[in-house]
Design a protein around this motif. Structure first.
Motif, PDB file in Angstrom:
ATOM      1  N   LYS A  53       0.932  -1.200  -0.309  1.00  0.00           N
ATOM      2  CA  LYS A  53       0.120   0.101  -0.097  1.00  0.00           C
ATOM      3  C   LYS A  53       0.817   1.249   0.060  1.00  0.00           C
ATOM      4  O   LYS A  53       0.605   2.402  -0.842  1.00  0.00           O
ATOM      5  N   HIS A  58      -2.118  -2.626  -5.102  1.00  0.00           N
ATOM      6  CA  HIS A  58      -2.964  -3.325  -4.517  1.00  0.00           C
ATOM      7  C   HIS A  58      -2.972  -4.670  -4.299  1.00  0.00           C
ATOM      8  O   HIS A  58      -2.200  -5.315  -5.002  1.00  0.00           O
ATOM      9  N   TRP A  60      -4.888  -8.511  -4.353  1.00  0.00           N
ATOM     10  CA  TRP A  60      -5.947  -8.837  -5.019  1.00  0.00           C
ATOM     11  C   TRP A  60      -6.078 -10.586  -4.559  1.00  0.00           C
ATOM     12  O   TRP A  60      -5.039 -11.062  -4.385  1.00  0.00           O
ATOM     13  N   GLU A  71     -10.597  -7.467  -4.021  1.00  0.00           N
ATOM     14  CA  GLU A  71      -9.440  -6.571  -3.730  1.00  0.00           C
ATOM     15  C   GLU A  71      -9.658  -6.448  -2.281  1.00  0.00           C
ATOM     16  O   GLU A  71     -10.635  -6.244  -1.734  1.00  0.00           O
ATOM     17  N   THR A  73      -9.008  -4.415   0.831  1.00  0.00           N
ATOM     18  CA  THR A  73      -8.922  -2.927   1.190  1.00  0.00           C
ATOM     19  C   THR A  73      -8.825  -2.824   2.670  1.00  0.00           C
ATOM     20  O   THR A  73      -9.084  -3.766   3.564  1.00  0.00           O
TER      21      THR A  73
END
Length: 75
Positions: A53, A58, A60, A71, A73
């Protein structure tokens, strides 16, 4: 760090909800390990995610055909 330092351990106490403790135990069974191994792997995975990050990348989850499904998050 010396070889001796790598083998050193520090004992900690955690207050977990019954649900989190059950999840920890279930994960330990699934990986044929113990609670400490689950926590060490979780910390390693979080470290990778945080570093990614910080680099603008990202995380996944992909299926067997490399199709991106989810994804990760909130890290």
């Amino acid at each position: 760090m010396t070889a001796q330092g790598k083998n050193q351990r520090i004992k900690i106490n955690l207050d977990l909800s019954p649900e989190v403790y059950e999840t920890l135990n279930n994960l330990a069974q699934q990986i044929n390990g113990d609670n400490a191994e689950v926590l060490l792997k979780a910390i390693a995975l979080l470290e990778i995610a945080v570093e990614a990050k910080q680099k603008g990348k990202h995380i996944w989850i992909a299926d067997d055909d490399q199709n991106l499904e989810t994804e990760i998050t909130g890290i």
